[in-house]
Design an enzyme around this catalytic site. Structure first.
Site, PDB file in Angstrom:
ATOM      1  N   THR A  84       0.834  -1.205   0.000  1.00 40.86           N
ATOM      2  CA  THR A  84       0.000   0.000   0.000  1.00 40.86           C
ATOM      3  C   THR A  84       0.868   1.254   0.000  1.00 40.86           C
ATOM      4  O   THR A  84       0.370   2.344  -0.278  1.00 40.86           O
ATOM      5  CB  THR A  84      -0.884   0.056   1.275  1.00 40.86           C
ATOM      6  OG1 THR A  84      -0.052  -0.225   2.401  1.00 40.86           O
ATOM      7  CG2 THR A  84      -2.004  -0.961   1.228  1.00 40.86           C
ATOM      8  N   ASP A  85       2.179   1.105   0.298  1.00 36.06           N
ATOM      9  CA  ASP A  85       2.973   2.325   0.538  1.00 36.06           C
ATOM     10  C   ASP A  85       3.322   3.086  -0.739  1.00 36.06           C
ATOM     11  O   ASP A  85       3.665   4.255  -0.676  1.00 36.06           O
ATOM     12  CB  ASP A  85       4.219   2.056   1.399  1.00 36.06           C
ATOM     13  CG  ASP A  85       5.257   1.173   0.738  1.00 36.06           C
ATOM     14  OD1 ASP A  85       4.949   0.517  -0.278  1.00 36.06           O
ATOM     15  OD2 ASP A  85       6.398   1.149   1.250  1.00 36.06           O
ATOM     16  N   LEU A 120      13.050  -8.818   5.766  1.00 37.86           N
ATOM     17  CA  LEU A 120      12.956  -8.043   7.005  1.00 37.86           C
ATOM     18  C   LEU A 120      13.771  -6.753   6.875  1.00 37.86           C
ATOM     19  O   LEU A 120      14.168  -6.143   7.854  1.00 37.86           O
ATOM     20  CB  LEU A 120      13.421  -8.887   8.194  1.00 37.86           C
ATOM     21  CG  LEU A 120      12.630 -10.185   8.397  1.00 37.86           C
ATOM     22  CD1 LEU A 120      13.215 -11.005   9.532  1.00 37.86           C
ATOM     23  CD2 LEU A 120      11.151  -9.906   8.673  1.00 37.86           C
ATOM     24  N   SER A 124      16.906  -5.968   5.453  1.00 43.78           N
ATOM     25  CA  SER A 124      18.337  -5.809   5.738  1.00 43.78           C
ATOM     26  C   SER A 124      18.921  -4.679   4.885  1.00 43.78           C
ATOM     27  O   SER A 124      19.808  -3.961   5.345  1.00 43.78           O
ATOM     28  CB  SER A 124      19.089  -7.120   5.522  1.00 43.78           C
ATOM     29  OG  SER A 124      18.846  -7.626   4.248  1.00 43.78           O
ATOM     30  N   ASP A 180       9.762   0.807   4.630  1.00 38.49           N
ATOM     31  CA  ASP A 180      10.882   0.148   5.323  1.00 38.49           C
ATOM     32  C   ASP A 180      11.793   1.188   5.963  1.00 38.49           C
ATOM     33  O   ASP A 180      12.163   1.086   7.136  1.00 38.49           O
ATOM     34  CB  ASP A 180      11.694  -0.705   4.343  1.00 38.49           C
ATOM     35  CG  ASP A 180      10.841  -1.749   3.662  1.00 38.49           C
ATOM     36  OD1 ASP A 180       9.711  -1.983   4.141  1.00 38.49           O
ATOM     37  OD2 ASP A 180      11.289  -2.310   2.653  1.00 38.49           O
TER      38      ASP A 180
END
Ligand code: GLA
Length: 387
Positions: free
Chosen positions: A36-37, A128, A130, A175
């Site tokens: 959605t970003d 995640l 990195s 992120d």
């Protein structure tokens, strides 16, 4: 993590004993609000307690020397401050290089070279973040070493810009934002359209956040990511001929249903449907959480996965297997997290059921897929900082 050991490693590798500066940038997990970003919607990520450590010091010349303890074999990568271009053979070091280049292009004065040792304990390539973690670690190294007049939100934006322009992945801002702005024991509700955000306490008494890694290598993921993004852009263009909207995040479910048939391309219609419904789902999920309705939150997580599986088509056998096994074995909610196409799932699990859950889900996964998944019980930590 023993910081003194990292400093010793730094001194040995760069053959120096001068004073160093030490930093940490976390990884992140997104609880809900996926893909959605870049559609002007909401996301709900949090920073983790594992991430990337960086030990740094300034040099007197214009050399930038970078070493990662995660890629010992690659050794020191050396580039010049005036020659920062993407180079495949520089591998992971393109992430810090990109940030330096983007900072310089933004007019920030980086007068000399420097050297950095990185060490990350985020599972690599697992979704995640990195890479965003290295970008933010580099940003705070630069701010500190060169006394830059820049705040965290600006560093978040420049880190994203580096990923978009230097690395070539058209990611949204989630992120970098979660990693820069994270707060211990809180998740962040971020409106990616306005960058307004709110810290939401994660009162998870008796409940654990369990991340499961498919261990599937992602490979083509980045190109499919960019493809999803352009499919959404095409759908938006069609809708904009009829409606006064600036992003798919502007639409309610009802308004989308009334207008969806203008999107002739069936695939684009499905992608847009996900973007609209997922944005609404994220706001509903945060409301459920604030109301103390953790089960409701979990059901919305499940709904998010189904939409990512059926409409957005970014899951695949490995993620679907982990999530189905989690649903079957007592998860309050479970879904893929991050870009998809491999990577990790996130589940909420009652503490007293956790050991059995991990055992059973792990067994189901190995039986079906043929290799093991890894599990991490995670805590929510603070954003990027000097340590
Ligand atoms: C990746 C991107 C983010 C976001 C997610 C999907 O993690 O870097 O910007 O788009 O995928 O939600």
């Amino acid at each position: 993590m023993n910081l003194d050991h990292l400093v010793d490693d730094f001194n040995e590798i760069f053959k120096t004993k001068k004073e160093v500066h030490t930093f940490f940038a976390p990884g992140r997990v997104n609880l809900i609000g996926e893909h959605t970003d870049y559609n002007g919607g909401h996301v709900f990520p949090c920073a983790l307690t594992f991430g990337t450590y960086a030990i740094a010091r300034k040099r007197d010349d214009s050399k930038i020397r970078l070493f990662s303890k995660n890629f010992n074999d690659i050794g020191i990568i050396e580039v010049d401050l005036c020659d920062l271009v993407y180079d495949k053979k520089d591998d992971w070091a393109n992430y810090p290089k990109g940030v330096v280049k983007i900072f310089k292009d933004a007019g920030l004065e980086i007068e000399t070279g420097f050297e950095v040792l990185f060490f990350g304990n985020i599972p690599n390539g697992a979704g995640l973040s990195s890479s965003a973690s290295i970008e933010l670690a580099t940003s705070i190294v630069l701010k500190d070493l060169f006394n830059l007049d820049i705040d965290m939100i600006q560093m978040v934006k420049l880190s994203q810009k580096s990923e978009n322009e230097f690395i070539g992945v058209k990611c949204g801002i989630m992120d970098q934002f979660a990693i820069g702005m994270g707060k211990k024991e809180y998740a962040i509700l971020l409106d990616t359209n306005t960058l307004k955000y709110e810290y939401v306490p994660m009162k998870l008494d008796g409940i654990s956040i369990v991340i499961a890694n498919t261990n599937k290598r992602r490979g083509l993921g980045d190109s499919k990511y960019n493809q999803r993004r352009s499919e959404c852009e095409s759908a938006l263009k069609v809708l904009q001929e009829k409606l006064d909207i600036s992003s798919l995040g502007d639409l309610s479910e009802e308004r989308f249903e009334e207008n969806k048939d203008f999107i002739q391309n069936e695939i684009h219609r499905k992608r847009a449907k996900h973007a609209v419904y997922e944005n609404q789902r994220t706001m509903k999920a945060v409301k459920a959480l604030n109301d103390g309705n953790i089960k409701g939150f979990g059901q919305l997580m499940n709904g998010s996965h189904i939409s990512l599986r059926d409409d957005y088509e970014v899951t695949g056998t490995e993620l679907d297997t982990l999530v189905s096994a989690a649903w079957k074995n007592g998860a309050i909610g479970s879904r893929m997290t991050g870009a998809g196409f491999g990577g990790c799932t996130v589940s909420l699990v009652y503490d007293h059921e956790r050991t059995g859950f991990i055992e059973k889900v792990g067994k189901d996964y190995e039986e079906k897929i043929g290799y093991k998944a890894d599990f991490y019980v995670v805590s929510i930590g603070d954003g990027a900082r000097q340590i």
